[in-house]
Motif scaffolding. Structure first.
Motif, PDB file in Angstrom:
ATOM      1  N   GLU A 153      28.611  20.648  43.498  1.00 13.00           N
ATOM      2  CA  GLU A 153      28.332  22.052  43.769  1.00 13.00           C
ATOM      3  C   GLU A 153      27.165  22.492  42.898  1.00 13.00           C
ATOM      4  O   GLU A 153      27.141  22.225  41.692  1.00 13.00           O
ATOM      5  N   ASN A 154      26.192  23.136  43.521  1.00 12.14           N
ATOM      6  CA  ASN A 154      25.032  23.642  42.793  1.00 12.14           C
ATOM      7  C   ASN A 154      25.404  24.944  42.092  1.00 12.14           C
ATOM      8  O   ASN A 154      25.859  25.896  42.725  1.00 12.14           O
ATOM      9  N   THR A 155      25.191  24.980  40.778  1.00  3.79           N
ATOM     10  CA  THR A 155      25.544  26.166  39.993  1.00  3.79           C
ATOM     11  C   THR A 155      24.327  26.900  39.469  1.00  3.79           C
ATOM     12  O   THR A 155      24.450  27.751  38.581  1.00  3.79           O
ATOM     13  N   SER A 156      23.135  26.580  39.968  1.00  2.47           N
ATOM     14  CA  SER A 156      21.906  27.259  39.538  1.00  2.47           C
ATOM     15  C   SER A 156      21.017  27.466  40.743  1.00  2.47           C
ATOM     16  O   SER A 156      21.143  26.786  41.763  1.00  2.47           O
ATOM     17  N   SER A 157      20.074  28.393  40.605  1.00  2.00           N
ATOM     18  CA  SER A 157      19.197  28.718  41.727  1.00  2.00           C
ATOM     19  C   SER A 157      18.041  27.748  41.874  1.00  2.00           C
ATOM     20  O   SER A 157      17.452  27.631  42.948  1.00  2.00           O
ATOM     21  N   ASP A 158      17.693  27.021  40.813  1.00  2.00           N
ATOM     22  CA  ASP A 158      16.544  26.120  40.852  1.00  2.00           C
ATOM     23  C   ASP A 158      16.944  24.650  40.938  1.00  2.00           C
ATOM     24  O   ASP A 158      16.155  23.760  40.611  1.00  2.00           O
ATOM     25  N   LEU A 159      18.170  24.381  41.351  1.00  2.00           N
ATOM     26  CA  LEU A 159      18.659  23.003  41.508  1.00  2.00           C
ATOM     27  C   LEU A 159      18.500  22.194  40.213  1.00  2.00           C
ATOM     28  O   LEU A 159      18.091  21.037  40.225  1.00  2.00           O
ATOM     29  N   SER A 160      18.865  22.795  39.110  1.00  2.00           N
ATOM     30  CA  SER A 160      18.785  22.105  37.828  1.00  2.00           C
ATOM     31  C   SER A 160      20.141  21.907  37.174  1.00  2.00           C
ATOM     32  O   SER A 160      20.244  21.208  36.161  1.00  2.00           O
ATOM     33  N   ARG A 161      21.196  22.471  37.736  1.00  2.00           N
ATOM     34  CA  ARG A 161      22.521  22.370  37.144  1.00  2.00           C
ATOM     35  C   ARG A 161      23.552  22.216  38.251  1.00  2.00           C
ATOM     36  O   ARG A 161      23.571  23.009  39.194  1.00  2.00           O
ATOM     37  N   PHE A 162      24.387  21.188  38.131  1.00  2.00           N
ATOM     38  CA  PHE A 162      25.382  20.888  39.156  1.00  2.00           C
ATOM     39  C   PHE A 162      26.737  20.686  38.487  1.00  2.00           C
ATOM     40  O   PHE A 162      26.822  20.251  37.326  1.00  2.00           O
ATOM     41  N   SER A 163      27.757  20.965  39.252  1.00  2.00           N
ATOM     42  CA  SER A 163      29.133  20.714  38.829  1.00  2.00           C
ATOM     43  C   SER A 163      29.721  19.656  39.753  1.00  2.00           C
ATOM     44  O   SER A 163      29.708  19.814  40.979  1.00  2.00           O
ATOM     45  N   VAL A 164      30.248  18.577  39.164  1.00  2.00           N
ATOM     46  CA  VAL A 164      30.744  17.429  39.945  1.00  2.00           C
ATOM     47  C   VAL A 164      32.187  17.172  39.538  1.00  2.00           C
ATOM     48  O   VAL A 164      32.521  17.209  38.346  1.00  2.00           O
ATOM     49  N   TRP A 165      33.049  16.887  40.508  1.00  2.00           N
ATOM     50  CA  TRP A 165      34.448  16.583  40.228  1.00  2.00           C
ATOM     51  C   TRP A 165      34.972  15.617  41.285  1.00  2.00           C
ATOM     52  O   TRP A 165      34.358  15.403  42.329  1.00  2.00           O
ATOM     53  N   ASN A 166      36.122  15.031  41.017  1.00  2.00           N
ATOM     54  CA  ASN A 166      36.726  14.059  41.917  1.00  2.00           C
ATOM     55  C   ASN A 166      37.366  14.754  43.108  1.00  2.00           C
ATOM     56  O   ASN A 166      37.944  15.853  42.974  1.00  2.00           O
ATOM     57  N   ILE A 167      37.268  14.133  44.281  1.00  2.00           N
ATOM     58  CA  ILE A 167      37.917  14.670  45.474  1.00  2.00           C
ATOM     59  C   ILE A 167      39.425  14.662  45.302  1.00  2.00           C
ATOM     60  O   ILE A 167      40.111  15.630  45.612  1.00  2.00           O
ATOM     61  N   ASP A 168      39.934  13.560  44.798  1.00  3.81           N
ATOM     62  CA  ASP A 168      41.367  13.452  44.522  1.00  3.81           C
ATOM     63  C   ASP A 168      41.632  14.052  43.145  1.00  3.81           C
ATOM     64  O   ASP A 168      41.423  13.399  42.115  1.00  3.81           O
ATOM     65  N   SER A 169      42.051  15.288  43.122  1.00  5.91           N
ATOM     66  CA  SER A 169      42.261  15.974  41.845  1.00  5.91           C
ATOM     67  C   SER A 169      43.443  15.423  41.064  1.00  5.91           C
ATOM     68  O   SER A 169      43.599  15.732  39.883  1.00  5.91           O
ATOM     69  N   ILE A 229      29.375  18.442  34.153  1.00  8.18           N
ATOM     70  CA  ILE A 229      28.127  19.173  34.357  1.00  8.18           C
ATOM     71  C   ILE A 229      26.956  18.180  34.316  1.00  8.18           C
ATOM     72  O   ILE A 229      26.826  17.414  33.370  1.00  8.18           O
ATOM     73  N   VAL A 230      26.135  18.216  35.344  1.00  7.27           N
ATOM     74  CA  VAL A 230      24.952  17.361  35.448  1.00  7.27           C
ATOM     75  C   VAL A 230      23.722  18.255  35.475  1.00  7.27           C
ATOM     76  O   VAL A 230      23.629  19.180  36.292  1.00  7.27           O
ATOM     77  N   LYS A 231      22.781  17.963  34.578  1.00  6.95           N
ATOM     78  CA  LYS A 231      21.527  18.712  34.499  1.00  6.95           C
ATOM     79  C   LYS A 231      20.388  17.831  34.984  1.00  6.95           C
ATOM     80  O   LYS A 231      20.273  16.681  34.553  1.00  6.95           O
ATOM     81  N   PHE A 232      19.574  18.384  35.866  1.00  8.11           N
ATOM     82  CA  PHE A 232      18.458  17.628  36.449  1.00  8.11           C
ATOM     83  C   PHE A 232      17.165  18.399  36.248  1.00  8.11           C
ATOM     84  O   PHE A 232      17.112  19.621  36.438  1.00  8.11           O
ATOM     85  N   SER A 233      16.115  17.675  35.836  1.00 10.32           N
ATOM     86  CA  SER A 233      14.793  18.277  35.638  1.00 10.32           C
ATOM     87  C   SER A 233      13.791  17.473  36.451  1.00 10.32           C
ATOM     88  O   SER A 233      13.516  16.306  36.144  1.00 10.32           O
ATOM     89  N   SER A 234      13.249  18.099  37.492  1.00 14.61           N
ATOM     90  CA  SER A 234      12.276  17.418  38.341  1.00 14.61           C
ATOM     91  C   SER A 234      10.924  17.284  37.655  1.00 14.61           C
ATOM     92  O   SER A 234      10.167  16.358  37.941  1.00 14.61           O
ATOM     93  N   ILE A 235      10.615  18.192  36.732  1.00  8.27           N
ATOM     94  CA  ILE A 235       9.323  18.137  36.031  1.00  8.27           C
ATOM     95  C   ILE A 235       9.300  16.965  35.056  1.00  8.27           C
ATOM     96  O   ILE A 235       8.361  16.167  35.026  1.00  8.27           O
ATOM     97  N   GLN A 236      10.342  16.839  34.247  1.00  8.32           N
ATOM     98  CA  GLN A 236      10.408  15.757  33.270  1.00  8.32           C
ATOM     99  C   GLN A 236      10.995  14.476  33.835  1.00  8.32           C
ATOM    100  O   GLN A 236      10.876  13.424  33.217  1.00  8.32           O
TER     101      GLN A 236
END
Length: 344
Positions: free
Chosen positions: A128-144, A152-159
């Motif tokens: 699930e995207n938790t930011s407007s600039d696609l730099s922060r995502f929340s990831v979890w298992n389907i089988d809870s 929390i996964v942070k992505f930087s397209s510039i760097q």
């Protein structure tokens, strides 16, 4: 434990919590440890030596058994290297460019770990995207029921960086399934070069222990981080210096030349590190280093050390005192005379 047991005043638990980074894996995920947990009882060493050494083995036998174990490790390493060089890895998903890239770079065992993380990220995780600039995502298992924690996964397209709170890359050197899921969400078709560590490559042994030159090694592995490049440099210099010293030994003129040049080189390196150049080099490297005086400390015995068998022997105890009273001595002599006469 502190909150549920109302142990805020327990000094031992408070001191233990202050050094939690030393014993809790949750607080040292930024260390490259490959998931290895060190123990004080050395279970790993006991497991390796089990079946070779015995409690009754001598030091020589233990040393020979250790050499045998090392030869087995080296042979297994050569066999694995031969299999990697002779056969190509076939990805489970042949249409995936990420798996194709990993299959060409990783060794067989590391590729198996990477493929498992990749498939788990595709089929077992939600994002699930938790930011407007696609730099922060929340990831979890389907089988809870397995794990309901959200990472929390942070992505930087510039760097060109991707970071996850799971911190598997920091611990093991490969990207985790949560990073893979975010990369798939962003339609990324390649793994960033900085996340392909040369230590896990199929040519790691060839690059690190070959006799190639440093410039060629560094140019072929543009993804080298500082630790790996330093390791390659040290290996190359050690091999080069050992080769020179081996060729020079036995020839006094060659030995003198090696010592003088190494002394000059050491002074130049020291000057460069200090930011100074063209400094006159003093000293020829022929200073004699005297041995320390062989002095036995006061109170230390010069007697031979006893071995284990001698220490286990019971000490002899004199049944009679050293100095006997005169009357007691005369009584013993009379008993001896009476016993001799009776025997006769």
């Amino acid at each position: 434990m502190l909150s549920e047991g109302n142990l805020q005043n327990n000094q031992w638990l408070n001191d233990l919590y202050k050094i939690k980074e030393k014993w809790s894996t949750a607080f040292n995920k930024d260390c490259f440890n490959l998931g290895i947990l060190s123990t004080q009882r050395s279970e790993s060493t006991n497991h390796v030596c089990h079946g070779y050494s015995k409690p009754t083995s001598t030091i020589t036998e233990c040393f020979l058994d250790l050499e045998k174990i090392m030869r087995i490790w080296r042979r297994n390493e050569q066999d694995e290297e031969f299999r990697c060089s002779q056969t190509d890895i076939v990805p489970y998903m042949k249409s995936s460019p990420v798996l194709k890239q990993a299959a060409k770079f990783y060794s067989r065992k590391l590729y198996a770990f990477f493929e498992e993380e990749f498939l788990h990220g595709l089929g077992g995780l939600c994002v699930e995207n938790t930011s407007s600039d696609l730099s922060r995502f929340s990831v979890w298992n389907i089988d809870s029921s397995i794990d309901s924690h959200k990472w929390i996964v942070k992505f930087s397209s510039i760097q060109g960086t991707i970071e996850c709170t799971y911190a598997k890359f920091e611990m093991m050197g490969i990207l985790c399934a949560y990073c893979m899921r975010v990369m798939r969400q962003l339609d990324s078709i390649n793994i960033p070069i900085k996340y392909l560590l040369p230590r896990w490559s199929v040519n790691a042994r060839k690059d690190l222990y070959s006799g190639g030159k440093i410039p060629s090694l560094c140019s072929n592995a543009c993804q080298l981080i500082s630790g790996d490049s330093n390791f390659i440099f040290r290996n190359y210099v050690c091999r080069f210096a050992y080769k020179i010293s081996t060729e020079a030994q036995g020839n006094k003129e060659a030995e003198k030349c090696v010592i003088e040049d190494l002394s000059t080189l050491a002074a130049k390196v020291h000057s460069i590190k200090l930011g100074r150049k063209n400094i006159p080099i003093s000293g020829t490297g022929h200073e004699t280093i005297k041995d320390p005086k062989k002095c036995r400390p006061k109170g230390v015995s010069n007697a031979r050390l006893k071995d284990h068998g001698e220490k286990k022997k019971p000490k002899k105890v004199n049944k009679l005192p050293r100095f006997l009273p005169q009357a007691y001595t005369i009584q013993i002599q009379i008993q001896v005379v009476n016993s001799l006469s009776c025997n006769q």
